[in-house]
Design a protein around this motif. Structure first.
Motif, PDB file in Angstrom:
ATOM      1  N   LYS A  80    -111.606  60.597  45.938  1.00 44.51           N
ATOM      2  CA  LYS A  80    -112.693  60.881  44.986  1.00 44.51           C
ATOM      3  C   LYS A  80    -112.199  60.819  43.543  1.00 44.51           C
ATOM      4  O   LYS A  80    -112.916  60.353  42.649  1.00 44.51           O
ATOM      5  CB  LYS A  80    -113.295  62.260  45.280  1.00 44.51           C
ATOM      6  CG  LYS A  80    -114.095  62.305  46.572  1.00 44.51           C
ATOM      7  CD  LYS A  80    -114.575  63.724  46.860  1.00 44.51           C
ATOM      8  CE  LYS A  80    -115.326  63.786  48.188  1.00 44.51           C
ATOM      9  NZ  LYS A  80    -115.731  65.177  48.521  1.00 44.51           N
ATOM     10  N   LEU A  81    -110.982  61.284  43.323  1.00 45.15           N
ATOM     11  CA  LEU A  81    -110.425  61.252  41.974  1.00 45.15           C
ATOM     12  C   LEU A  81    -110.264  59.814  41.484  1.00 45.15           C
ATOM     13  O   LEU A  81    -110.691  59.476  40.368  1.00 45.15           O
ATOM     14  CB  LEU A  81    -109.064  61.967  41.953  1.00 45.15           C
ATOM     15  CG  LEU A  81    -108.373  62.023  40.593  1.00 45.15           C
ATOM     16  CD1 LEU A  81    -109.105  62.958  39.642  1.00 45.15           C
ATOM     17  CD2 LEU A  81    -106.912  62.459  40.756  1.00 45.15           C
ATOM     18  N   LEU A  82    -109.679  58.975  42.315  1.00 47.53           N
ATOM     19  CA  LEU A  82    -109.492  57.575  41.925  1.00 47.53           C
ATOM     20  C   LEU A  82    -110.845  56.888  41.713  1.00 47.53           C
ATOM     21  O   LEU A  82    -111.008  56.114  40.762  1.00 47.53           O
ATOM     22  CB  LEU A  82    -108.673  56.846  42.991  1.00 47.53           C
ATOM     23  CG  LEU A  82    -107.186  57.212  43.039  1.00 47.53           C
ATOM     24  CD1 LEU A  82    -106.534  56.624  44.284  1.00 47.53           C
ATOM     25  CD2 LEU A  82    -106.457  56.732  41.785  1.00 47.53           C
ATOM     26  N   GLU A  83    -111.794  57.182  42.578  1.00 45.93           N
ATOM     27  CA  GLU A  83    -113.125  56.593  42.424  1.00 45.93           C
ATOM     28  C   GLU A  83    -113.779  57.045  41.125  1.00 45.93           C
ATOM     29  O   GLU A  83    -114.488  56.262  40.475  1.00 45.93           O
ATOM     30  CB  GLU A  83    -113.993  56.953  43.630  1.00 45.93           C
ATOM     31  CG  GLU A  83    -113.574  56.233  44.897  1.00 45.93           C
ATOM     32  CD  GLU A  83    -114.389  56.611  46.115  1.00 45.93           C
ATOM     33  OE1 GLU A  83    -114.350  55.863  47.109  1.00 45.93           O
ATOM     34  OE2 GLU A  83    -115.062  57.671  46.084  1.00 45.93           O
ATOM     35  N   SER A  84    -113.525  58.280  40.727  1.00 45.70           N
ATOM     36  CA  SER A  84    -114.129  58.774  39.483  1.00 45.70           C
ATOM     37  C   SER A  84    -113.502  58.114  38.259  1.00 45.70           C
ATOM     38  O   SER A  84    -114.187  57.850  37.275  1.00 45.70           O
ATOM     39  CB  SER A  84    -114.009  60.300  39.399  1.00 45.70           C
ATOM     40  OG  SER A  84    -112.671  60.716  39.206  1.00 45.70           O
ATOM     41  N   PHE A  85    -112.203  57.836  38.326  1.00 49.50           N
ATOM     42  CA  PHE A  85    -111.558  57.106  37.228  1.00 49.50           C
ATOM     43  C   PHE A  85    -112.134  55.694  37.115  1.00 49.50           C
ATOM     44  O   PHE A  85    -112.427  55.215  36.015  1.00 49.50           O
ATOM     45  CB  PHE A  85    -110.043  57.039  37.441  1.00 49.50           C
ATOM     46  CG  PHE A  85    -109.291  58.199  36.856  1.00 49.50           C
ATOM     47  CD1 PHE A  85    -108.844  58.183  35.543  1.00 49.50           C
ATOM     48  CD2 PHE A  85    -109.009  59.320  37.617  1.00 49.50           C
ATOM     49  CE1 PHE A  85    -108.153  59.246  34.998  1.00 49.50           C
ATOM     50  CE2 PHE A  85    -108.318  60.394  37.094  1.00 49.50           C
ATOM     51  CZ  PHE A  85    -107.888  60.365  35.771  1.00 49.50           C
TER      52      PHE A  85
END
Length: 237
Positions: free
Chosen positions: A117-122
Motif C-alpha cells: 500500500k505504501l509503494l502504491e501510494s507513492f
C-alpha cells in the motif's frame, strides 16, 4: 528533501537454519548518498526497531569503506536501532522512498500489505521510488492506480538468476527475482553478474545488486533534482 528507507524485518534464510536480513552495503551506500546531499533520512521496517543484518554482508570480503563508515556513525546506528514500524509510516510525510535489498525482503516486504500500500501510494502521488537487488521482488504485487501491475511493460532490473545461482540459493528463496519480473510482464534488464546496473523507467528506479545500490541512490537524486529544478528556477526569478 525527505527520503524514507524501508528495510526487512525477516531474519530466517528459508529452512536452512541460517540467518538473513538486509545487506549492509545496500543500506550504507545509499544512506551516505542521501546524507552527504543534505537529505533528511528516516528508516522503517515491518516490525520496527533494529532490523536484522544479514551476517554474510558483514564478512570481510563484503565490507567497504561505506559499511565501515556506517558502523562508525553514531547517528546512523541510532537510527537503525529505532526504525519506525512500517504500519505507522505515511507517504505524505516523504518525497521519495528507497528499498535496500538482502534476501530478507523476499519473505516479508514482497508480501507485506503495508509495504504494498505504501509503494502504491507513492506511485499514485507521482513520487519516484527506488528498489535494489532482492527488493525488486517487493514490487511483485504493487499496482498502478489503473489496477495494472506496476512492473507490467516496464524495464526493471534486480538480482539475477545467475547471481542467485552463484549464491547457491535458487532452491531456498521463495521465488527468483528475474523469473518473477518476467512472469509479471516486466522487461528485465541486466548486465554481467555482479556488474553495476541501474534502470530508470519514469518514476521507478531499480538496481541489480549490492554494487548498484549507491548508483541507484544517485539516479534517484537525479530524478528528484530534475523534478525540483523548475520550482527552484521560479523562486530564483
Amino acid at each position: 528533501m525527505k527520503v524514507l528507507m524501508v528495510l526487512t524485518s525477516h531474519d530466517q534464510l528459508g529452512n536452512t537454519g541460517r540467518k538473513t536480513g538486509f545487506w549492509l552495503e545496500e543500506l550504507a551506500a545509499p544512506y551516505f548518498v542521501f546524507k552527504d546531499a543534505g537529505v533528511d533520512i528516516t528508516l522503517a521496517s515491518p516490525k520496527g526497531g533494529r532490523p536484522p543484518l544479514d551476517p554474510k554482508s558483514n564478512e570481510p570480503e563484503f565490507r567497504t569503506d561505506l559499511t565501515r563508515r556506517f558502523e562508525n556513525d553514531a547517528t546512523a546506528e541510532a537510527q537503525l536501532d529505532k526504525s519506525l514500524r512500517l504500519a505507522a509510516v505515511r507517504q505524505e510525510d516523504f518525497d521519495t522512498v528507497f528499498y535496500p535489498g538482502g534476501h530478507g525482503p523476499m519473505w516479508d516486504l514482497a508480501e507485506d500489505e503495508n509495504s504494498i500500500k505504501l509503494l502504491e501510494s507513492f506511485i499514485a502521488a507521482g513520487k519516484p521510488i527506488a528498489v535494489v537487488c532482492h527488493s525488486t521482488g517487493a514490487l511483485r504485487h504493487v499496482k498502478r492506480p489503473d489496477g495494472k501491475l506496476l512492473v507490467e511493460g516496464k524495464e526493471v532490473t534486480g538480482f539475477t538468476d545467475g547471481e542467485e545461482e552463484e549464491m547457491g540459493l535458487t532452491k531456498v528463496v521463495p521465488f527468483l527475482v528475474e523469473d518473477e519480473m518476467l512472469k509479471l510482464g516486466a522487461i528485465f534488464s541486466k548486465v554481467k553478474d555482479w556488474g553495476v546496473h541501474v534502470v530508470t523507467a519514469g518514476e521507478l528506479i531499480t538496481g541489480q545488486n549490492p554494487a548498484s545500490s549507491g548508483p541507484a541512490a544517485h539516479a534517484l537524486m537525479k530524478v528528484m533534482n530534475q523534478r525540483t529544478a523548475p520550482a527552484r528556477a521560479a523562486r530564483a526569478s
